[in-house]
Design a protein around this motif. Structure first.
Motif, PDB file in Angstrom:
ATOM      1  N   ASP A  73      -0.459  -2.331  -9.650  1.00  0.00           N
ATOM      2  CA  ASP A  73      -0.846  -1.236  -8.750  1.00  0.00           C
ATOM      3  C   ASP A  73      -2.029  -0.456  -9.316  1.00  0.00           C
ATOM      4  O   ASP A  73      -2.919  -0.054  -8.565  1.00  0.00           O
ATOM      5  CB  ASP A  73       0.340  -0.293  -8.515  1.00  0.00           C
ATOM      6  CG  ASP A  73       1.253  -0.780  -7.401  1.00  0.00           C
ATOM      7  OD1 ASP A  73       0.751  -1.456  -6.478  1.00  0.00           O
ATOM      8  OD2 ASP A  73       2.459  -0.489  -7.451  1.00  0.00           O
ATOM      9  N   ARG A 144      -7.728   1.298  -0.177  1.00  0.00           N
ATOM     10  CA  ARG A 144      -7.508   0.331   0.906  1.00  0.00           C
ATOM     11  C   ARG A 144      -8.411   0.598   2.105  1.00  0.00           C
ATOM     12  O   ARG A 144      -8.453  -0.210   3.030  1.00  0.00           O
ATOM     13  CB  ARG A 144      -6.053   0.428   1.383  1.00  0.00           C
ATOM     14  CG  ARG A 144      -5.058   0.150   0.278  1.00  0.00           C
ATOM     15  CD  ARG A 144      -3.641   0.378   0.787  1.00  0.00           C
ATOM     16  NE  ARG A 144      -2.653   0.080  -0.261  1.00  0.00           N
ATOM     17  CZ  ARG A 144      -1.339   0.105  -0.090  1.00  0.00           C
ATOM     18  NH1 ARG A 144      -0.843   0.418   1.089  1.00  0.00           N
ATOM     19  NH2 ARG A 144      -0.530  -0.196  -1.080  1.00  0.00           N
ATOM     20  N   ASP A 209      -3.061  -4.944  -4.207  1.00  0.00           N
ATOM     21  CA  ASP A 209      -2.425  -6.061  -4.915  1.00  0.00           C
ATOM     22  C   ASP A 209      -1.374  -6.680  -4.003  1.00  0.00           C
ATOM     23  O   ASP A 209      -0.791  -6.008  -3.149  1.00  0.00           O
ATOM     24  CB  ASP A 209      -1.823  -5.626  -6.258  1.00  0.00           C
ATOM     25  CG  ASP A 209      -0.688  -4.636  -6.102  1.00  0.00           C
ATOM     26  OD1 ASP A 209      -0.803  -3.734  -5.246  1.00  0.00           O
ATOM     27  OD2 ASP A 209       0.312  -4.758  -6.823  1.00  0.00           O
ATOM     28  N   SER A 211       1.935  -7.650  -3.192  1.00  0.00           N
ATOM     29  CA  SER A 211       3.351  -7.517  -3.552  1.00  0.00           C
ATOM     30  C   SER A 211       4.232  -7.903  -2.369  1.00  0.00           C
ATOM     31  O   SER A 211       5.294  -8.485  -2.541  1.00  0.00           O
ATOM     32  CB  SER A 211       3.662  -6.099  -4.022  1.00  0.00           C
ATOM     33  OG  SER A 211       3.218  -5.155  -3.079  1.00  0.00           O
TER      34      SER A 211
HETATM   35 MG   LIG Z   1       0.525  -2.193  -4.540  1.00  0.00          MG
END
Ligand SMILES: [Mg+2]
Length: 323
Positions: A73, A144, A209, A211
């Motif tokens: 993260d 993001r 990332d 996940s």
């Molecule tokens: Mg993340």
């Protein structure tokens, strides 16, 4: 063993020692220093036995993965990790379990010069919460929300491995041998893309990332950036191990929807494309261009050999339930 003895014995003296930690474990709170031109990035993640990991997972893998998920993260923000703290709920004080757990905790933290600065243990069902903190220079963090139509979509490493590894452990995918071991290792001991994250500072327009799964995490970027995407399924980076064990369609399925790979998914503008590719190849980090951002907000257009591709099943990865 009492809580103080436990913290003292397993957590106080081990691990990396950093100069920016003025007071570590042992007082009421840790005291740390942050350089004036840096932002502090903070993330936290809780893993519960039977929800986020199989109850019989080796303790070393439990700790390793918890650290990896948190560092991942930070990497997705372009931050360099510095400190972690741990809250651990344990059903009993099994010293050999704790010794192995501690090894897993320090594996990655030593490697990335991260210091454990706080710890708390309670008696209860097996669960752990790790909070990780790191630095990123002002104005250079990755978020993001900056993807723009025309930006290229990239992913590091290979995708789908961890999901297949989990299916092998659960008995849902029949496989044995080297390739199966590799996928299980990718599930239990993922590599957070710390170096890639710092390399993308300023260059990437958006980053996350993986996940929840590639499609689900891409959706997070698209939502935050109010864009859409065109994704070429045939360009997904699939490992040799996964290719060897499952059919092409199932490879795509794992690659698009399986979670826990902890690779970075990012977008870059045309002006940074060759610079980023050169940097990644000189550091020997695999990064694959898998598509492009479009202006059709919220829509992901999947293509296989330039024809529309429909994937079956769920979009996102949901953590399994052991019950
Ligand atoms: Mg993340």
């Amino acid at each position: 063993m009492k809580e103080f003895d436990l913290i003292d014995r397993f957590f106080k003296h081990g691990g990396h020692q950093r100069k920016d930690v003025l007071v570590g474990i042992g007082d009421d709170a840790a005291l740390t220093k942050v350089a004036s031109n840096q932002c502090l990035a903070t993330t936290t993640d809780t893993l519960v036995s039977g929800v986020h990991f199989l109850p019989d997972t080796p303790p070393r893998a439990v700790a390793y993965k918890a650290v990896a998920a948190n560092l991942s993260d930070l990497a997705a923000m372009g931050a360099e990790p510095a400190w972690i703290s741990l809250s651990l709920s344990l059903p009993d004080t099994d010293e050999s379990w704790l010794a192995e757990f501690t090894k897993g905790l320090y594996d990655l933290s030593q490697y990335f010069s991260v210091q454990l600065i706080g710890g708390d243990t309670v008696a209860g069902p097996l669960a752990l919460t790790i909070t990780a903190q790191g630095f990123v220079p002002e104005q250079s963090a990755l978020t993001r929300s900056g993807a723009k139509p025309g930006d290229w979509i990239y992913v590091t490493g290979t995708v789908g491995d961890a999901g297949a590894g989990l299916d092998i452990l659960k008995g849902d995918l029949a496989a044995a041998g080297e390739s199966a071991d590799y996928l299980i290792k990718r599930h239990q001991f993922p590599s957070p893309r710390v170096v890639a994250g710092t390399m993308l500072r300023r260059a990437a327009s958006a980053c996350i990332d993986i996940s929840d799964g590639l499609l689900a995490d891409l959706h997070h970027i698209l939502e935050a950036s109010e864009c859409g995407a065109m994704l070429h399924v045939d360009r997904l980076p699939i490992s040799e191990a996964l290719t060897e064990l499952v059919e092409e369609q199932q490879c795509f399925q794992y690659g698009l929807t399986a979670g826990d790979d902890y690779e970075l998914l990012f977008t870059i503008g045309e002006e940074y494309k060759s610079q980023v590719e050169t940097a990644f190849s000189s550091f020997n980090i695999r990064a694959t261009c898998i598509g492009q951002v479009t202006g059709v907000a919220g829509k992901t257009d999947l293509r296989l050999n330039d024809k529309p591709f429909k994937h079956s099943g769920k979009q996102g990865f949901e953590h399994f339930n052991a019950s």
